[in-house]
Each structure stands twice: as structure tokens, then as C-alpha cells.
Scaffold this active site. Structure first.
Site, PDB file in Angstrom:
ATOM      1  N   ASP A   1       0.861  -1.177   0.000  1.00 36.00           N
ATOM      2  CA  ASP A   1       0.000   0.000   0.000  1.00 36.00           C
ATOM      3  C   ASP A   1       0.903   1.235   0.000  1.00 36.00           C
ATOM      4  OD1 ASP A   1      -1.693   2.097   0.666  1.00 36.00           O
ATOM      5  OD2 ASP A   1      -2.698   1.015   2.282  1.00 36.00           O
ATOM      6  N   ILE A   2       0.713   2.093  -0.971  1.00 36.53           N
ATOM      7  CA  ILE A   2       1.575   3.280  -1.117  1.00 36.53           C
ATOM      8  C   ILE A   2       1.502   4.180   0.124  1.00 36.53           C
ATOM      9  CG2 ILE A   2      -0.169   4.734  -2.296  1.00 36.53           C
ATOM     10  CD1 ILE A   2       3.344   4.635  -3.601  1.00 36.53           C
TER      11      ILE A   2
ATOM     12  N   ASN B   1      -6.193  13.274 -10.278  1.00 37.57           N
ATOM     13  CA  ASN B   1      -6.910  13.754 -11.472  1.00 37.57           C
ATOM     14  C   ASN B   1      -6.598  15.240 -11.650  1.00 37.57           C
ATOM     15  OD1 ASN B   1      -8.897  15.271  -9.819  1.00 37.57           O
ATOM     16  ND2 ASN B   1      -9.582  13.218  -9.251  1.00 37.57           N
TER      17      ASN B   1
ATOM     18  N   GLY C   1      -9.361   4.746  -5.682  1.00 32.93           N
ATOM     19  CA  GLY C   1      -8.037   4.159  -5.884  1.00 32.93           C
ATOM     20  C   GLY C   1      -6.975   4.752  -4.980  1.00 32.93           C
ATOM     21  N   VAL C   2      -5.797   4.947  -5.543  1.00 36.98           N
ATOM     22  CA  VAL C   2      -4.657   5.489  -4.803  1.00 36.98           C
ATOM     23  C   VAL C   2      -4.991   6.856  -4.208  1.00 36.98           C
ATOM     24  CG1 VAL C   2      -2.290   6.314  -5.031  1.00 36.98           C
ATOM     25  CG2 VAL C   2      -3.004   4.326  -6.299  1.00 36.98           C
ATOM     26  N   ASP C   3      -5.637   7.678  -5.026  1.00 38.11           N
ATOM     27  CA  ASP C   3      -5.973   9.050  -4.629  1.00 38.11           C
ATOM     28  C   ASP C   3      -6.798   9.045  -3.340  1.00 38.11           C
ATOM     29  OD1 ASP C   3      -6.065  11.749  -4.891  1.00 38.11           O
ATOM     30  OD2 ASP C   3      -7.194  11.788  -6.761  1.00 38.11           O
TER      31      ASP C   3
ATOM     32  N   SER D   1      -2.048   5.362 -13.743  1.00 37.98           N
ATOM     33  CA  SER D   1      -2.984   5.187 -14.872  1.00 37.98           C
ATOM     34  C   SER D   1      -3.535   3.775 -15.060  1.00 37.98           C
ATOM     35  CB  SER D   1      -2.363   5.638 -16.218  1.00 37.98           C
ATOM     36  OG  SER D   1      -2.424   7.035 -16.357  1.00 37.98           O
TER      37      SER D   1
ATOM     38  N   TYR E   1      -8.086   4.641 -14.948  1.00 35.39           N
ATOM     39  CA  TYR E   1      -7.705   5.240 -16.232  1.00 35.39           C
ATOM     40  C   TYR E   1      -7.405   4.208 -17.318  1.00 35.39           C
ATOM     41  CZ  TYR E   1      -7.664  10.050 -14.425  1.00 35.39           C
ATOM     42  OH  TYR E   1      -8.015  11.275 -13.910  1.00 35.39           O
TER      43      TYR E   1
END
Ligand code: ADP
Length: 183
Positions: free
Chosen positions: A16-17, A30, A38-40, A127, A131
Site C-alpha cells: 500500500d503506497i 486527477n 483508488g490510490v488518490d 494510470s 484510467y
């Protein structure tokens, strides 16, 4: 698994980032820097509202962040001191400059990191979620772009790719083992 380019270790890990102990993590944002899934979503949840407050400020000053570019904020409650938000291309079949724009995300993020004295940075696979960029194609671009940047820039001690699942990690590992990835 890792490889070395000049003084920099490029490492691969599954995870996990938001949990990475590095100076900066990169967000697949975005262009309105408005948060999302997601990640964001994970980064804003883990990092708290201070990150979004800076994103709001950047949006007011510059209208957001164009595709292929990057902006930097503090890391809020994260272990990382900074979050570098970069906007990947939406996959439209590969003939709309997607590879160039994706490579630009990695380059511009690393450039911002250099400008801010960051020596350790982690990237998710930009992406390849909502995306829709095919993972195997995105991995080639990511590794190539980072490797090329590091050949000309010796300021980093580690660039870490953090892959969310085992299949994605395998994709990166395969490319690491082949000496000359082709774009
Ligand atoms: P994009 O909109 O750029 O496609 P996403 O966040 O939808 O971004 O997905 C990008 C990649 O990040 C996907 O491969 C997804 O599996 C992965 N991912 C999702 N959450 C995390 C996380 N917490 N840490 C690392 N990678 C993640």
C-alpha cells in the site's frame, strides 16, 4: 527485487503506497486535484485534510494540474513528508500520446522531487486503475522513464515501485529481469 542505476536503488515491492517510509509518495491524481477512488482516495484518507487543503490552494492558483505534469504538497499524517500528485493519461487505445504522457508523469515527479531535496520516493502504477492503461504496457514506460532519468541524475538513494497486487508485481519483476525493456 532491486537494480541499481548509478547510486540509486530501484526497488519493487507489493503493498500500500500510503504505508511507505520514504520522503515522498506519488499520487495518481486527477487534473482537478479533487480526490477520488483508488490510490488518490487512499492517500487522502490516510494523510488527512491538510493534503486536500494544499490541493485546493493549487487549484485556486493554477486551475489544477494538466495530464503529464506534477505538483507537490505536504504529506499530512503520512510517514512521507511530501505527496507528489501527478496526472496520468486515460488510456484511449495508445494513439493519443499515452506513452509520452505517462513517461512525463514519472519524469516530472522526479524533477519536483529533486527540486525539493527528496532522496527517497515511491510510485504506484500510475494510470493502470480507473484510467485503464494496460498494466504490461504501463510497466515498460514506468521503468524506462525512471531508469533514463536516473542515468542523468544521481541525487536519489531509492526509487520504489509499490504494486498493489501480486500479478502487477510479477509484471515489473519480469521487466527487471530483461535487460533492455522496449517501449
Ligand atoms: P488511475 O486513475 O491513474 O488509473 P488508480 O488509483 O485507479 O489510478 O489505480 C492506479 C493503480 O494503483 C492500480 O494499479 C491500482 O491497483 C493501484 N492501487 C490502488 N490503491 C493502491 C494503494 N493504496 N497503494 C498502491 N497502489 C494502489
Amino acid at each position: 527485487m532491486e537494480k541499481k542505476v548509478n547510486q540509486t536503488h530501484i526497488t519493487l515491492t507489493q503493498g500500500d503506497i500510503t504505508q511507505q517510509h520514504v520522503s515522498a509518495i506519488t499520487n495518481a491524481a486527477n487534473s482537478r486535484l479533487a480526490g477520488g477512488g483508488g490510490v488518490d482516495g487512499a492517500i487522502h484518507r490516510a494523510g488527512g485534510p491538510a493534503i486536500m487543503a494544499e490541493c485546493d490552494q493549487i487549484r485556486q492558483e493554477r486551475g489544477g494540474c494538466p495530464t503529464g505534469q506534477a505538483v507537490i504538497t505536504i504529506g499530512g499524517d503520512l510517514y512521507a513528508d511530501y505527496v507528489i500528485h501527478t496526472v496520468g493519461p486515460v488510456w484511449e487505445g495508445g494513439k493519443s500520446s499515452e506513452p509520452e504522457l505517462l513517461a512525463s508523469c514519472y519524469r516530472q515527479s522526479l524533477k519536483l522531487a529533486v527540486e525539493n531535496g527528496i532522496k527517497t520516493i515511491a510510485f504506484p502504477s500510475i494510470s493502470t486503475g480507473v484510467y485503464g492503461y494496460p498494466m504490461e504496457k504501463a510497466a515498460v514506460v514506468a521503468i524506462e522513464a525512471v531508469t533514463l532519468f536516473l542515468k542523468e541524475n544521481e541525487r536519489f538513494s531509492e526509487v520504489r515501485f509499490v504494486l498493489f497486487n501480486a500479478d502487477d508485481l510479477k509484471q515489473y519483476q519480469r521487466l527487471f529481469l530483461s535487460n533492455q525493456p522496449k517501449i
